[in-house]
Design a protein around this motif. Structure first.
Motif, PDB file in Angstrom:
ATOM      1  N   TYR A 255      17.272  19.629  -5.405  1.00 35.48           N
ATOM      2  CA  TYR A 255      16.266  18.676  -5.898  1.00 35.48           C
ATOM      3  C   TYR A 255      16.818  17.252  -5.881  1.00 35.48           C
ATOM      4  CZ  TYR A 255      12.881  16.486  -9.013  1.00 35.48           C
ATOM      5  OH  TYR A 255      11.929  15.644  -9.554  1.00 35.48           O
TER       6      TYR A 255
ATOM      7  N   SER B 261      19.154  16.149  -3.919  1.00 38.74           N
ATOM      8  CA  SER B 261      19.337  15.728  -2.525  1.00 38.74           C
ATOM      9  C   SER B 261      18.024  15.295  -1.879  1.00 38.74           C
ATOM     10  CB  SER B 261      19.968  16.860  -1.721  1.00 38.74           C
ATOM     11  OG  SER B 261      19.074  17.961  -1.600  1.00 38.74           O
ATOM     12  N   LEU B 262      16.899  15.776  -2.411  1.00 40.54           N
ATOM     13  CA  LEU B 262      15.589  15.380  -1.886  1.00 40.54           C
ATOM     14  C   LEU B 262      15.122  14.045  -2.438  1.00 40.54           C
ATOM     15  CD1 LEU B 262      13.722  18.831  -2.060  1.00 40.54           C
ATOM     16  CD2 LEU B 262      14.581  17.679  -0.013  1.00 40.54           C
TER      17      LEU B 262
ATOM     18  N   TYR C 141      10.053  20.115   5.184  1.00 39.88           N
ATOM     19  CA  TYR C 141      10.750  21.070   4.314  1.00 39.88           C
ATOM     20  C   TYR C 141      11.176  22.323   5.080  1.00 39.88           C
ATOM     21  CZ  TYR C 141       9.329  18.299   0.234  1.00 39.88           C
ATOM     22  OH  TYR C 141       9.171  17.299  -0.688  1.00 39.88           O
TER      23      TYR C 141
END
Length: 244
Positions: free
Chosen positions: A102, A104-105, A222
């Motif tokens: 999360y 890293s996003l 994604y």
């Protein structure tokens, strides 16, 4: 009598002198010898004597042609409004790896959660000697160990007292081992070994504009990094807010 006769004479003289003026005018009669006028001698009506209705029609047509065009403004386009979409990404081996993903996003959305789920995986191919009475199973297991054959005695579950000769993801590999054990005069069979795995998924809300291609673009991005991607409209169930 003499005066009466004189009066009659005077009256007759007056009628003879003025009779043509006092009587009806003579009517001219066309005889067969008289010629009718030719069509070529007939004169057309002058343009100045057009019927009144025709002049009105021409005036109306000219008026319609000279009316200026009216510009109609197009209605303003509706501004696209983003809506809440629930995004689920997986799978992770631990909660900690899901939280790291999360971050890293770029911490999309406002809330996120880590969901735990036991997933059923594809079964393994199992080479076993079927269950048998416990004493016979122990004797066979000791014999296999003395012969140097890799084996394992199942001590619980529905296959208790069976002897495992190997678990394989490849069916071809399992069939090769099964053929080898049969050449060793072992009563082995091939069975499926069901398995489940405890996995973790990252769940968060994100604001996306529907029918704009944003949802499809996010799903494509994604899928480059995750095996499981689900994006759908949130149904009012809020995720638990966690501080990454």
């Amino acid at each position: 009598m003499r005066w009466f006769a004189v009066a009659l004479i005077l009256i007759n003289g007056a009628l003879w002198l003025y009779g043509d003026k006092l009587g009806p005018k003579p009517v001219a009669v066309v005889t067969e010898r008289q010629a009718l006028p030719r069509v070529a001698d007939l004169k057309p009506l002058s343009p100045e004597v057009e019927p009144e209705a025709a002049r009105d029609d021409v005036t109306l047509a000219e008026g319609e042609a000279t009316q200026p065009a009216v510009d109609v403004e197009a209605p303003p386009e509706r501004e696209a409004v983003p809506l809440s979409f629930c995004v689920q990404l997986g799978w992770f081996d631990s909660e900690q790896s899901a939280r790291q993903a999360y971050r890293s996003l770029g911490r999309p959305g406002t809330d996120y959660d880590v969901a735990e789920e036991e997933r059923e995986l594809a079964p393994l191919h199992w080479v076993i000697i079927p269950p048998q009475p416990e004493d016979r199973a122990l004797d066979l297991f000791r014999d296999l160990q003395q012969r140097g054959i890799d084996s394992y005695l199942v001590t619980r579950g529905e296959n208790k007292n069976a002897i495992s000769l190997g678990l394989f993801e490849s069916r071809q590999a399992a069939e090769n081992v099964l053929a080898e054990k049969k050449r060793q005069n072992l009563n082995a069979i091939l069975a499926n070994f069901p398995r489940n795995q405890l996995s973790y998924a990252l769940v968060f809300e994100d604001q996306l504009v529907p029918d704009s291609g944003a949802v499809g673009a996010a799903e494509t991005d994604y899928r480059e990094n995750f095996d499981m991607v689900e994006i759908r409209r949130c149904e009012g169930v809020a995720t638990r807010s966690e501080n990454p």
